[in-house]
Design an enzyme around this catalytic site. Structure first.
Site, PDB file in Angstrom:
ATOM      1  N   ASP A  45       0.618   2.395   5.329  1.00  0.00           N
ATOM      2  CA  ASP A  45       0.618   2.634   6.771  1.00  0.00           C
ATOM      3  C   ASP A  45       1.800   1.980   7.490  1.00  0.00           C
ATOM      4  OD1 ASP A  45      -1.536   1.376   9.431  1.00  0.00           O
ATOM      5  OD2 ASP A  45      -0.065   3.013   9.416  1.00  0.00           O
TER       6      ASP A  45
ATOM      7  N   ASP B 200       4.320   7.173  12.064  1.00  0.00           N
ATOM      8  CA  ASP B 200       3.164   6.456  11.517  1.00  0.00           C
ATOM      9  C   ASP B 200       2.549   7.205  10.325  1.00  0.00           C
ATOM     10  OD1 ASP B 200       0.013   5.206  12.933  1.00  0.00           O
ATOM     11  OD2 ASP B 200       0.926   5.081  10.949  1.00  0.00           O
TER      12      ASP B 200
HETATM   13  C1  74V Z   1      -5.547   3.824   8.779  1.00  0.00           C
HETATM   14  C2  74V Z   1      -5.922   3.550  10.236  1.00  0.00           C
HETATM   15  N1  74V Z   1      -5.306   4.583  11.086  1.00  0.00           N
HETATM   16  C3  74V Z   1      -5.831   5.859  11.200  1.00  0.00           C
HETATM   17  O1  74V Z   1      -5.259   6.691  11.895  1.00  0.00           O
HETATM   18  C4  74V Z   1      -7.084   6.251  10.482  1.00  0.00           C
HETATM   19  C5  74V Z   1      -8.303   5.746  10.918  1.00  0.00           C
HETATM   20  N2  74V Z   1      -9.424   6.148  10.305  1.00  0.00           N
HETATM   21  C6  74V Z   1      -9.351   7.065   9.286  1.00  0.00           C
HETATM   22  C7  74V Z   1     -10.612   7.505   8.623  1.00  0.00           C
HETATM   23  N3  74V Z   1      -8.178   7.580   8.827  1.00  0.00           N
HETATM   24  C8  74V Z   1      -7.046   7.176   9.410  1.00  0.00           C
HETATM   25  N4  74V Z   1      -5.877   7.640   8.943  1.00  0.00           N
HETATM   26  C9  74V Z   1      -5.883   8.558   7.787  1.00  0.00           C
HETATM   27  C10 74V Z   1      -4.506   8.773   7.266  1.00  0.00           C
HETATM   28  C11 74V Z   1      -4.007   8.372   6.074  1.00  0.00           C
HETATM   29  C12 74V Z   1      -2.689   8.822   5.980  1.00  0.00           C
HETATM   30  C13 74V Z   1      -2.450   9.483   7.131  1.00  0.00           C
HETATM   31  O2  74V Z   1      -3.573   9.434   7.932  1.00  0.00           O
HETATM   32  C14 74V Z   1      -4.101   4.254  11.864  1.00  0.00           C
HETATM   33  C15 74V Z   1      -4.385   3.118  12.849  1.00  0.00           C
HETATM   34  C16 74V Z   1      -3.122   2.758  13.614  1.00  0.00           C
HETATM   35  C17 74V Z   1      -1.997   2.428  12.678  1.00  0.00           C
HETATM   36  N5  74V Z   1      -1.743   3.507  11.755  1.00  0.00           N
HETATM   37  C18 74V Z   1      -2.936   3.901  10.963  1.00  0.00           C
END
Ligand code: 74V
Length: 338
Positions: A38, A224
């Site tokens: 991330d 992101d």
């Molecule tokens: C990981 C926490 N995030 C999400 O948006 C998020 C939340 N909850 C779920 C279930 N999935 C998420 N992201 C799935 C994903 C994986 C790769 C692309 O997206 C974000 C929070 C802000 C920083 N950046 C990351």
């Protein structure tokens, strides 16, 4: 000689084009975890063996057990991270983390409380922040910085490929130390990171069809890898959805699947380049029992100042544009994904 020529690939799993994650291990013997790599955060956390049985999100995922690792080092400092979408609370531990075959002694958080929303929907166990050190909570050295200090990477960069259809194998790939030409064509175009220490760039406009409609005076865009969708200021996204005839329901913006092929492109102006997303790139077409559902992969999200207002370019953008995150030159490179 080094078998990986200074680069270390990690295959990723693609869950419904909305979650991309790869495997790391923590501890000796290795305890395996699926994590999102991330760029929107800079800390590593995984669920803890000592999480409350009432935390469903914790209980349905792999959990780290320090007592089973001979390389575990106690820390115990409290930890809490707040995303727009949820909260993670726990305490710090230290152990050997292996990512792409590279071991690094790492301080990370054992999550003892995960908000049900959104983590009960997570197919991944935890999050491995690939952001800059200055956004790391508790001043913890991020994993990638720990790897850079080993001076084993060919270049101080990492790159991300996200596949577009879940059946595609692999669902994606993270490369530490370089890029993977198997997953992009043409050359990279680079944009300098706007503020030292964030994977953030200046965007010069957002166009719908051939009309610049948003961010006309310029704005900030975060690239992101951990976000599924593209988000923008709620008022702008609402206007954009009206323009393409999308309706908001409880699970996001929907369009009539028959009209998808008539939808205009949405283009993001970054650096000297226009990055176009066609309806193929921004519509999630799901065939359900009760018929096809076409979701627009844009969400309104008002990030409060001083961070916001910002646009967040997530997985749907990266799936179209192979992305290189360059710590050596503090810039982000985009090439057309294969
Ligand atoms: C990981 C926490 N995030 C999400 O948006 C998020 C939340 N909850 C779920 C279930 N999935 C998420 N992201 C799935 C994903 C994986 C790769 C692309 O997206 C974000 C929070 C802000 C920083 N950046 C990351």
């Amino acid at each position: 000689d080094d078998p990986t020529n200074g680069t270390a690939p990690t295959p990723l799993t693609n869950y419904l084009d909305t979650q991309y994650f790869g495997e790391i291990s923590i501890g000796s013997p290795a305890q395996m975890f699926n994590v999102v790599f991330d760029t929107g955060s800079a800390n590593l956390w995984v669920p803890s063996q000592s999480c409350s049985p009432f935390s469903t999100a914790c209980f349905t995922h792999n959990r780290y057990d320090g007592s089973r690792s001979r390389t575990h080092i106690d820390n115990g400092t409290g930890f809490s991270i707040q995303y727009a979408s949820g909260t993670v609370r726990g305490f710090l531990s230290e152990d050997v983390v292996v990512i792409g075959g590279i071991p690094v002694v790492q301080v990370f958080a054992e999550a003892t409380a995960l908000s049900a929303m959104p983590f009960i929907f997570a197919k991944f166990d935890g999050v491995l922040g690939m952001g800059y050190p200055n956004v790391a909570i508790d001043g913890i050295t991020p994993v990638f910085d720990g790897i850079m200090s080993q001076h084993i990477l060919k270049e101080e960069v990492f790159s991300v490929y996200y596949s577009r259809d879940p059946q595609h194998s692999p669902g994606g790939e993270l490369v530490l130390g370089g890029t993977d030409p198997d997953y992009y064509t043409g050359t990279f175009n680079y944009v300098a990171t706007e503020e030292m220490g964030k994977w953030e760039v200046t965007m010069k406009g957002v166009s719908v069809g051939d009309r610049i409609m948003f961010c006309v005076e310029g704005c900030t865009a975060v690239i992101d890898t951990g976000s599924s969708y593209i988000t923008g200021p709620a008022s702008s996204v609402s206007e954009l959805m009206t323009t393409i005839g999308a309706q908001l329901d409880e699970s996001g913006y929907k369009v009539n699947c028959e009209l998808v092929k008539t939808l205009p492109s949405v283009t993001f102006h970054l650096g000297g380049q226009e990055y176009e997303l066609s309806h193929e790139d921004y519509i999630l077409w799901q065939t359900e029992l009760e018929g096809d559902v076409c979701t627009v992969t844009f969400r309104g999200l008002d990030v409060p100042p001083p961070t916001g207002p910002i646009w967040i370019l997530g997985a749907n953008f990266i799936a179209r544009y192979y992305t290189e995150f360059d710590r050596e030159n503090n810039r982000i490179g985009f090439a057309t994904a294969v």
